[in-house]
Design an enzyme around this catalytic site. Structure first.
Site, mmCIF file in Angstrom:
data_model
loop_
_atom_site.group_PDB
_atom_site.id
_atom_site.type_symbol
_atom_site.label_atom_id
_atom_site.label_comp_id
_atom_site.label_asym_id
_atom_site.label_seq_id
_atom_site.Cartn_x
_atom_site.Cartn_y
_atom_site.Cartn_z
ATOM 1 N NE ARG A 155 43.082 63.975 -57.902
ATOM 2 C CZ ARG A 155 42.619 62.729 -57.941
ATOM 3 N NH1 ARG A 155 42.496 62.100 -59.117
ATOM 4 N NH2 ARG A 155 42.272 62.091 -56.835
ATOM 5 C CE LYS A 207 46.221 63.863 -55.823
ATOM 6 N NZ LYS A 207 46.017 64.420 -54.470
ATOM 7 C CG HIS A 260 41.229 70.790 -56.414
ATOM 8 N ND1 HIS A 260 41.690 69.794 -57.239
ATOM 9 C CD2 HIS A 260 40.962 70.187 -55.221
ATOM 10 C CE1 HIS A 260 41.717 68.653 -56.580
ATOM 11 N NE2 HIS A 260 41.278 68.861 -55.354
ATOM 12 N NE ARG A 283 39.303 65.958 -57.377
ATOM 13 C CZ ARG A 283 39.165 64.700 -57.782
ATOM 14 N NH1 ARG A 283 38.674 64.450 -58.990
ATOM 15 N NH2 ARG A 283 39.484 63.692 -57.001
ATOM 16 C CG HIS A 295 38.427 60.689 -53.292
ATOM 17 N ND1 HIS A 295 37.418 61.436 -52.720
ATOM 18 C CD2 HIS A 295 39.267 61.585 -53.877
ATOM 19 C CE1 HIS A 295 37.639 62.715 -52.965
ATOM 20 N NE2 HIS A 295 38.743 62.835 -53.656
ATOM 21 C CE1 TYR A 323 34.222 68.017 -52.190
ATOM 22 C CE2 TYR A 323 34.998 65.758 -52.085
ATOM 23 C CZ TYR A 323 35.175 67.071 -52.485
ATOM 24 O OH TYR A 323 36.305 67.434 -53.166
#
Length: 321
Positions: free
Chosen positions: A144, A179, A251, A254, A277, A286
């Site tokens: 990110r 995150k 992004h 990414r 994730h 994806y």
């Protein structure tokens, strides 16, 4: 109550600055709506929350945006419950309207390589080396942009304490803080290693006198850590110089990383780990992108997929009844 809750999520949950800003905005909106309705925040009923959600939708707010608003409200009322200020959460069963989930925009392999290998001889070598290294980390590691600008040149007690990442050229790894304050390690490919080595060689050169004291891996000419906005601008400039049909944002690289790794390996769990994730459902988008890629290849190559394809030749056999 709102300020106490925001202090709670800031210091105890350690929410990211951007997330905290969104929580603040959504809770100010909640205060305003409750004040207009003549209600104290602890006395808001579920029916009123549904009406407010409907109003937001009628004002043009999309389903995902409304879901984020409701999520921040839901967290606030859950905290009020733990504090003993309410007996039930009025947002618990309120759901945002469903909206179609757009597929992430990713570059094709050729376009991604074209961007990564672009070299502008007229550009400043210092800037060119830095930008090339940033592209290699965004596309080669799936970082990110916040993770990219948060990287330090090396590990340190300060980096650990402040939640920053670093690169380890010896082990060919990049360690990032993702995150939810979750750390992960991503391998560095050969191209990324070479780009980083070139950048680090030039990083302390002329015009960057603060490099010796600045821990940031990527910095500007004034010796300060790059901002996400600066990365966006440089990447846009580079993509247009490389002759790509549309400007590229961080992004998108990414997304390209995830899509290309999945196309090559088919290993969804590995892609989940590499992207950081928390839930596999986030990564599953994806698979839709990968199927879209396969469908396009089928449409372009298979004779039975083309409109007006070649007619059947030879005698037609009767069905076996």
């Amino acid at each position: 109550m709102v300020q106490r809750y925001l202090d709670h999520v800031r210091y105890e949950k350690r929410l990211a600055t951007r997330t905290l800003a969104l929580y603040t905005e959504h809770l100010i909106r909640l205060q305003s709506l409750a004040g207009t309705a003549g209600l104290a925040l602890p006395a808001v009923p579920p029916a009123q929350v549904r009406r407010w959600a409907a109003q937001l939708h009628g004002a043009g707010l999309g389903g995902r945006s409304i879901a984020l608003v409701l999520s921040s409200w839901r967290g606030f009322y859950a905290w009020l419950g733990r504090e003993g200020l309410i007996t039930s959460n009025p947002v618990a069963d309120v759901r945002a309207p469903k909206s179609p989930q757009p597929l992430p925009k990713a570059l094709g392999v050729d376009a991604a390589v074209q961007l990564a290998e672009h070299d502008n001889p007229d550009d400043d070598p210092w800037l060119e080396a830095r930008d090339a290294a940033m592209v290699e980390l965004l596309y080669g590691c799936g970082l990110r942009v916040s993770e990219l600008v948060g990287l330090d040149v090396q590990a340190s007690a300060e980096a650990h304490q402040q939640g920053r990442g670093w690169v380890d050229l010896h082990e060919a790894e990049v360690h990032v803080m993702g995150k939810g304050s979750k750390r992960r390690s991503v391998p560095l490919g050969r191209a990324a290693l070479q780009a980083l080595q070139r950048w680090l060689t030039l990083r302390g050169g002329a015009g960057a006198g603060a490099a010796s004291t600045q821990p940031a891996l990527f910095m500007g000419r004034h010796g300060t850590r790059l901002t996400p906005q600066s990365v966006w601008q440089r990447l846009r400039r580079r993509s247009l110089q490389a002759g790509l049909p549309a400007a590229v944002h961080p992004h998108m690289l990414r997304h390209s990383f995830a899509s290309h790794v999945l196309q090559s390996s088919g290993d969804l769990r590995a892609v989940q780990e590499l992207l950081g994730h928390a839930n596999i459902s986030t990564t599953q988008v994806y698979t839709r992108l990968d199927f879209q890629h396969l469908a396009k290849a089928y449409d372009a190559a298979h004779p039975r997929a083309r409109k007006g394809g070649p007619p059947k030749k030879g005698p037609q056999s009767k069905p076996d009844c």
